[in-house]
Design a protein around this motif. Sequence first.
Motif, PDB file in Angstrom:
ATOM      1  N   ARG A 174      14.339 -21.280  -8.961  1.00  0.00           N
ATOM      2  CA  ARG A 174      13.236 -21.852  -8.199  1.00  0.00           C
ATOM      3  C   ARG A 174      13.853 -22.635  -7.034  1.00  0.00           C
ATOM      4  O   ARG A 174      14.748 -23.454  -7.235  1.00  0.00           O
ATOM      5  CB  ARG A 174      12.377 -22.808  -9.048  1.00  0.00           C
ATOM      6  N   ASN A 175      13.370 -22.382  -5.828  1.00  0.00           N
ATOM      7  CA  ASN A 175      13.846 -23.099  -4.643  1.00  0.00           C
ATOM      8  C   ASN A 175      12.751 -24.044  -4.169  1.00  0.00           C
ATOM      9  O   ASN A 175      11.646 -23.599  -3.843  1.00  0.00           O
ATOM     10  CB  ASN A 175      14.198 -22.115  -3.515  1.00  0.00           C
ATOM     11  N   ILE A 176      13.054 -25.347  -4.125  1.00  0.00           N
ATOM     12  CA  ILE A 176      12.027 -26.329  -3.813  1.00  0.00           C
ATOM     13  C   ILE A 176      12.586 -27.434  -2.929  1.00  0.00           C
ATOM     14  O   ILE A 176      13.749 -27.826  -3.058  1.00  0.00           O
ATOM     15  CB  ILE A 176      11.427 -26.912  -5.109  1.00  0.00           C
ATOM     16  N   LYS A 233       3.859 -23.323  -1.620  1.00  0.00           N
ATOM     17  CA  LYS A 233       3.024 -23.882  -2.678  1.00  0.00           C
ATOM     18  C   LYS A 233       3.382 -25.351  -2.878  1.00  0.00           C
ATOM     19  O   LYS A 233       4.497 -25.683  -3.260  1.00  0.00           O
ATOM     20  CB  LYS A 233       3.254 -23.117  -3.973  1.00  0.00           C
ATOM     21  N   PRO A 234       2.427 -26.288  -2.633  1.00  0.00           N
ATOM     22  CA  PRO A 234       2.749 -27.704  -2.804  1.00  0.00           C
ATOM     23  C   PRO A 234       2.410 -28.212  -4.202  1.00  0.00           C
ATOM     24  O   PRO A 234       1.432 -27.789  -4.817  1.00  0.00           O
ATOM     25  CB  PRO A 234       1.862 -28.380  -1.758  1.00  0.00           C
ATOM     26  N   PHE A 239       9.293 -31.218 -14.367  1.00  0.00           N
ATOM     27  CA  PHE A 239      10.155 -30.033 -14.423  1.00  0.00           C
ATOM     28  C   PHE A 239       9.344 -28.804 -14.813  1.00  0.00           C
ATOM     29  O   PHE A 239       9.480 -27.734 -14.220  1.00  0.00           O
ATOM     30  CB  PHE A 239      11.296 -30.248 -15.429  1.00  0.00           C
ATOM     31  N   ARG A 240       8.467 -28.952 -15.842  1.00  0.00           N
ATOM     32  CA  ARG A 240       7.647 -27.817 -16.289  1.00  0.00           C
ATOM     33  C   ARG A 240       6.701 -27.369 -15.184  1.00  0.00           C
ATOM     34  O   ARG A 240       6.479 -26.171 -14.983  1.00  0.00           O
ATOM     35  CB  ARG A 240       6.855 -28.203 -17.546  1.00  0.00           C
ATOM     36  N   MET A 241       6.158 -28.335 -14.462  1.00  0.00           N
ATOM     37  CA  MET A 241       5.239 -28.006 -13.374  1.00  0.00           C
ATOM     38  C   MET A 241       5.944 -27.197 -12.279  1.00  0.00           C
ATOM     39  O   MET A 241       5.387 -26.233 -11.747  1.00  0.00           O
ATOM     40  CB  MET A 241       4.666 -29.293 -12.770  1.00  0.00           C
ATOM     41  N   VAL A 249       5.870 -23.090  -8.942  1.00  0.00           N
ATOM     42  CA  VAL A 249       6.625 -22.599  -7.786  1.00  0.00           C
ATOM     43  C   VAL A 249       7.039 -21.160  -8.057  1.00  0.00           C
ATOM     44  O   VAL A 249       7.680 -20.877  -9.075  1.00  0.00           O
ATOM     45  CB  VAL A 249       7.869 -23.468  -7.529  1.00  0.00           C
ATOM     46  N   PRO A 250       6.674 -20.237  -7.184  1.00  0.00           N
ATOM     47  CA  PRO A 250       7.009 -18.831  -7.442  1.00  0.00           C
ATOM     48  C   PRO A 250       8.513 -18.580  -7.349  1.00  0.00           C
ATOM     49  O   PRO A 250       9.217 -19.247  -6.584  1.00  0.00           O
ATOM     50  CB  PRO A 250       6.255 -18.087  -6.335  1.00  0.00           C
ATOM     51  N   PRO A 251       9.032 -17.621  -8.126  1.00  0.00           N
ATOM     52  CA  PRO A 251      10.447 -17.251  -7.976  1.00  0.00           C
ATOM     53  C   PRO A 251      10.664 -16.643  -6.599  1.00  0.00           C
ATOM     54  O   PRO A 251       9.743 -16.090  -6.001  1.00  0.00           O
ATOM     55  CB  PRO A 251      10.670 -16.228  -9.090  1.00  0.00           C
TER      56      PRO A 251
END
Length: 614
Positions: free
Chosen positions: A14-16, A130-131, A195-197, A202-204
Motif C-alpha cells: 500500500r502506498n500512502i 482515496k482519502p 493500520f487496518r483502515m 487504500v487500493p493496492p
Amino acid sequence: MSEKQTEHIREDIRNIAIIAHVDHGKTTLVDQMLRQSGTFRTNEHLTDRVMDSNDLEREKGITIMAKNTSVHWGGKKLNIVDTPGHADFGGEVERILKMVDGVLLLVDAAEGCLPQTKFVLKKSLQLHLKPIVVINKIDRKDARPQEVLDEVFELFMSLGASYDQLEFPIVYAVGKAGLAGLTLKEEMTDLSPMFRMIIDCVPPPPGEIDAPFQMLVANVDWSDYLGRLAVGRIFRGTIREGDWITRIKHDGSIEKAKISKIYTFEGLKRTETPEASAGEIVQLAGLEDVRIGETVADPGTPEALPIINVDEPTISMNFVVNDSPLAGREGKFVTSRHLRERLMRELRKNISIHVEDVAPDTFKVMARGELQLAILIETMRREGYEFAVSKPEVILQEVDGDTMEPIEQVVIDVPDEYVGGVIEALGIRKGQMLNMASLNGQTNLDYHVPSRGMIGFRGEFMTMTRGTGILNQLFYDYESYKGPIPGRNRGALVSLDDGDATPYAMENLQERAVFFVPPGTKIYKGMIVGENSRDEDMIVNVTKKKHLTNMRASGSDGAIQLETPRNLSLEQQIEWLSDDEYLEVTPLSTRFRKKILDATERHRTKKRAEQMVA
C-alpha cells in the motif's frame, strides 16, 4: 488490463502519503507508526520526530523535504511518505502525491481545517486519490472533533469531491500517544484501527508487472558512493540490477543509462534488492544528472509519463555576490561561479524554484514564499556560502494589458481585544475581508490580501497581538493590481564611517533608535546598525570614541548603560529589508547594508530617480 491481472498485482503493498496543515501532527504520527509496527528494536533509542532528519527541520519544528519510509503490518508493506505542511513547500507535496494511491488527511481536532489543509486535499482529490480522514489531537482541552468533522465534509463538498471520495473513512487519534479508534467512545489502545483502515481502504498499486518498464522520478537523493539516486514509483514492469534503461528528459530528448543498484525503503533505511516491480517505491543508481519529473523507461518502449506540474512561484529575491568591505572573510564559497553552481544544483531537486541570470553577479531566485527562500538562504550559509540578498518582490503578470498580482488567502485567529488593530493593518495592505466570526473571546478573520502586502506583516502581527495571534496564509489566485501599499514605516541607522562600534557613540543615539549590533562590532560605511524611530534614514557615527584629556578620566562620566540589541531571525531580517538595501549573509554573520555604500552617491541616485518620475 484485465480484472484478474489487477487483483493479482502487488496486493502486499500500500502506498500512502500523510498530508496536513503545518503542525497538525504528521511527523509525530509517523514516529508512532514506526514504533508500533516493530520497525525498531524495543530497546532502541529514538529521537522525537525521527523523520525530520534535517537540522533546520528539527530547529524549526516543520517538515521541509518529503521523505519515504515503510512499515510492515498485517502481512502488508506500507510505503509511507511524510510531506511538508507549510504552503511554501507545496511543490514537495504535489510531486510526492504522484507516488501514492491514497492519503491520510490529518486535521487538528481543535484548529480544524486551515488553508494548507485545503491546498493538500485539493491536490489529492484532483489526482483521484482515496482519502482517509484522521481527526488528530482529540485529547486537547479545546478539542471539538464533531464540529471539525463537519468542517472537513464541507471542505470536501466545496472542492468538488466525487461521491466515492465523500464516503471517506474516519479515524480519531492521539498521534503523540500512538492511539487510534473508529469512534470517540471506544477504548483506544494502539494504532491498529488505523493500520487496518489503510489496508482495507487504500487500493493496492495498479500496474502490469510483465509490461515494459516505466517509472516517474518524483524525488532525488544522494549517496557519497553512488552519486545521484532517482526516487520514484514503478508504474509498470520490472527493473533488475544491470538493466539498460532510457531516461526521457523534460525536452523530450532520450539518454540511455545502466542501472547499477536498486534500493527499496525498509523503515528509515534503504535496502539493496536485485529487482523491483510495478507498485514499489524505489531508488535507482546509475542515472547521472537525473532530474525530478523525468521518466525512466524500457529502451524498446520509451514512453514518457505526464510531467509533474507545480504552481508557479509568486515571489522573488536577487542573490548577489557580496562586495562589502568585509567580503570574503567568513565564507568559503564567495564568487559568482560558486553561487551560480549552487543555485543550479538546487534546481535539480526543487522543481518549485526558478533561477534567472539578471547580471554577471546577480541571480533572480523565484519561489513560493518567504519561508522557502529563507530555508534556501540558511542552508547555503551553513554550507559555507557568502552572498547578499535583496528585498523580496512579488511576481506580476500581464494579462490582456492588465497587470495582475498574486493574492493570498489569509486566515487569522486572534483574541477579541486585538481585532481592531489587525483589521486596520490589513486594510492598509489592501486586504479584503471575506468573513468574520467570534466565539469564546477569539475572533476568526478570513481575508484576501495581495502577496506584497503580506511581506513583513507576520512580525508586525505577532508584536501587535503580543504573540497570541495565529496567522495562516496560502496562495489564492492572480487578480488585478490593487494599487500602492505603504512600505516599512521606520528608517534605518546607516553608518557614516568604518571602525568598531563604541558604547560612547551608541549611548547618545539609543534614545532615538533601536540597535541591531552590540558594541565592538566591526562596522563599515553604508552598513545599517539599527532602526530609526522615524520613517527616514539617519546617517550616524557609531564608531566615535570618547577623547580623554588630563582633566577627564575614563570613568568620570559613570558606567554607560546600553539596551540589548534587537535580535532578528533570518525570516524577520528578510521582511525588514527595503528596496535600496541588501542583507549580507555569511556562515557566521548576517548584516544589513545599503546597496550603495557611499552616502553622497546614494543621495545623487535618489535625486535622479525622483527627477525621472517627475
